[in-house]
Design an enzyme around this catalytic site. Structure first.
Site, PDB file in Angstrom:
ATOM      1  N   ASP A  74       2.995  20.500 -32.403  1.00 33.47           N
ATOM      2  CA  ASP A  74       3.221  21.004 -31.545  1.00 33.47           C
ATOM      3  C   ASP A  74       4.950  20.783 -30.964  1.00 33.47           C
ATOM      4  OD1 ASP A  74       3.394  24.377 -30.955  1.00 33.47           O
ATOM      5  OD2 ASP A  74       4.310  23.798 -29.307  1.00 33.47           O
ATOM      6  N   TYR A  83      12.825  21.655 -26.827  1.00 37.41           N
ATOM      7  CA  TYR A  83      11.914  20.497 -26.426  1.00 37.41           C
ATOM      8  C   TYR A  83      12.844  19.432 -26.587  1.00 37.41           C
ATOM      9  CZ  TYR A  83       7.564  23.291 -26.296  1.00 37.41           C
ATOM     10  OH  TYR A  83       7.181  24.098 -26.200  1.00 37.41           O
ATOM     11  N   LYS A 114      10.030  25.292 -33.744  1.00 38.40           N
ATOM     12  CA  LYS A 114      10.417  27.151 -33.211  1.00 38.40           C
ATOM     13  C   LYS A 114      12.338  26.915 -33.028  1.00 38.40           C
ATOM     14  CE  LYS A 114       6.177  27.060 -30.159  1.00 38.40           C
ATOM     15  NZ  LYS A 114       5.980  25.018 -29.663  1.00 38.40           N
ATOM     16  N   HIS A 148      10.964  31.412 -30.555  1.00 39.78           N
ATOM     17  CA  HIS A 148      10.548  30.948 -29.179  1.00 39.78           C
ATOM     18  C   HIS A 148      10.313  32.218 -28.461  1.00 39.78           C
ATOM     19  CE1 HIS A 148      10.382  27.230 -26.878  1.00 39.78           C
ATOM     20  NE2 HIS A 148       9.301  27.720 -26.513  1.00 39.78           N
TER      21      HIS A 148
END
Length: 276
Positions: free
Chosen positions: A47, A52, A77, A110
């Site tokens: 994931d 990120y 996402k 998200h």
């Protein structure tokens, strides 16, 4: 083992434990090495997210793992900055390129924003084009989720939310079950904050498991997919070693009693989509 996967509403199978990569960084190949370590330990679900800022490292780890792509389940996402139809389509292609993949297994919104209708239409088109195998949302309340279902042509298949014994989201789980939506937990062990809890410690001793394993097993027995994140090779293996025991109903209730409904910290994005 059947218990190790769940089936989404479209028949796609998703592992019940995934490897989370939040705060693992591209720098010094940390995320690449951790992804390889996770895959070596037996994880098949990874994931990540554009936010990120580590999709390149994740992609590198996937490539270097030597595992066939078809055996892996990769989630990423779209961030609120890229909401809306055109922006989402561009953001997806960017993520796909960074991950060095031909398709994504699960693409998630998200955080829902006021442009969720257009963003969701983009996800539906990506699904129809078979660029993604499944679509879903993150951080949706019951009201937000039901609002999306009202206008969606394809219902979300997953809702990924903050979920752990201190925030067990029992009502949300019921609503998701009614709509055939699988619930995933981010920060399933509350970033380690529950390790010193007396109930969790007592149960860890009783079942001869670690505190993290007790919490992850609690998720599985609640039909919630857990996505723990760790940069420790020993804990990577430990977090996957939860299929050889069951927590009794009585002990599950003890863990349930820890629920306060509170977040770990306030989330500034949670009110971007206000349902009227």
């Amino acid at each position: 083992m059947k218990e190790k996967v769940r089936e989404l509403s479209n028949g796609v199978k998703i592992p019940v434990v995934g490897f989370g990569t939040y705060k693992l960084e591209n720098d010094n190949d940390e995320v690449c090495n951790m992804v390889k370590e996770a895959i070596k330990a037996g994880y098949r679900s990874i994931d990540t997210a554009s936010f990120y800022d580590n999709e390149e490292g994740v992609g590198k780890g996937i490539t270097q793992s030597g595992i066939n792509r078809e055996e892996l389940f990769i989630t990423t996402k779209v961030w609120p900055d890229d909401d809306g139809y055109e922006n989402t389509m561009k953001a997806f292609e960017k993520s796909l390129s960074k991950l060095n993949l031909d398709y994504i297994d699960l693409y998630l919104v998200h955080w829902p924003t006021e442009k969720i209708k257009d963003t969701w239409r983009a996800l539906e088109d990506l699904y129809r084009q078979k660029k993604v195998r499944a679509i879903g949302v993150c951080n949706c309340t019951i009201e937000q989720l039901e609002s999306i279902i009202e206008f969606a042509n394809i219902n979300p298949m997953v809702n990924q939310v903050e979920l752990h014994p201190n925030r067990s989201e029992k009502e949300l789980i019921k609503v998701c079950k009614r709509h055939n939506i699988v619930v995933e937990a981010w920060s399933p062990i509350m970033r380690g904050q529950l390790m010193s809890n007396e109930i969790i410690k007592e149960l860890a001793k009783k079942y001869n498991k670690s505190e993290a394993q007790i919490i992850l097993r609690w998720h599985l027995q609640n039909n919630v997919i857990a996505i723990p994140k760790t940069s420790s090779p020993s804990r990577i293996k430990e977090n996957l070693d939860i299929f050889d025991f069951n927590i009794s109903k009585e002990d599950m209730k003890k863990i349930d009693s820890l629920n306060t409904g509170e977040r770990m910290k306030p989330q500034k994005y949670e009110n971007l989509y206000k349902v009227i």
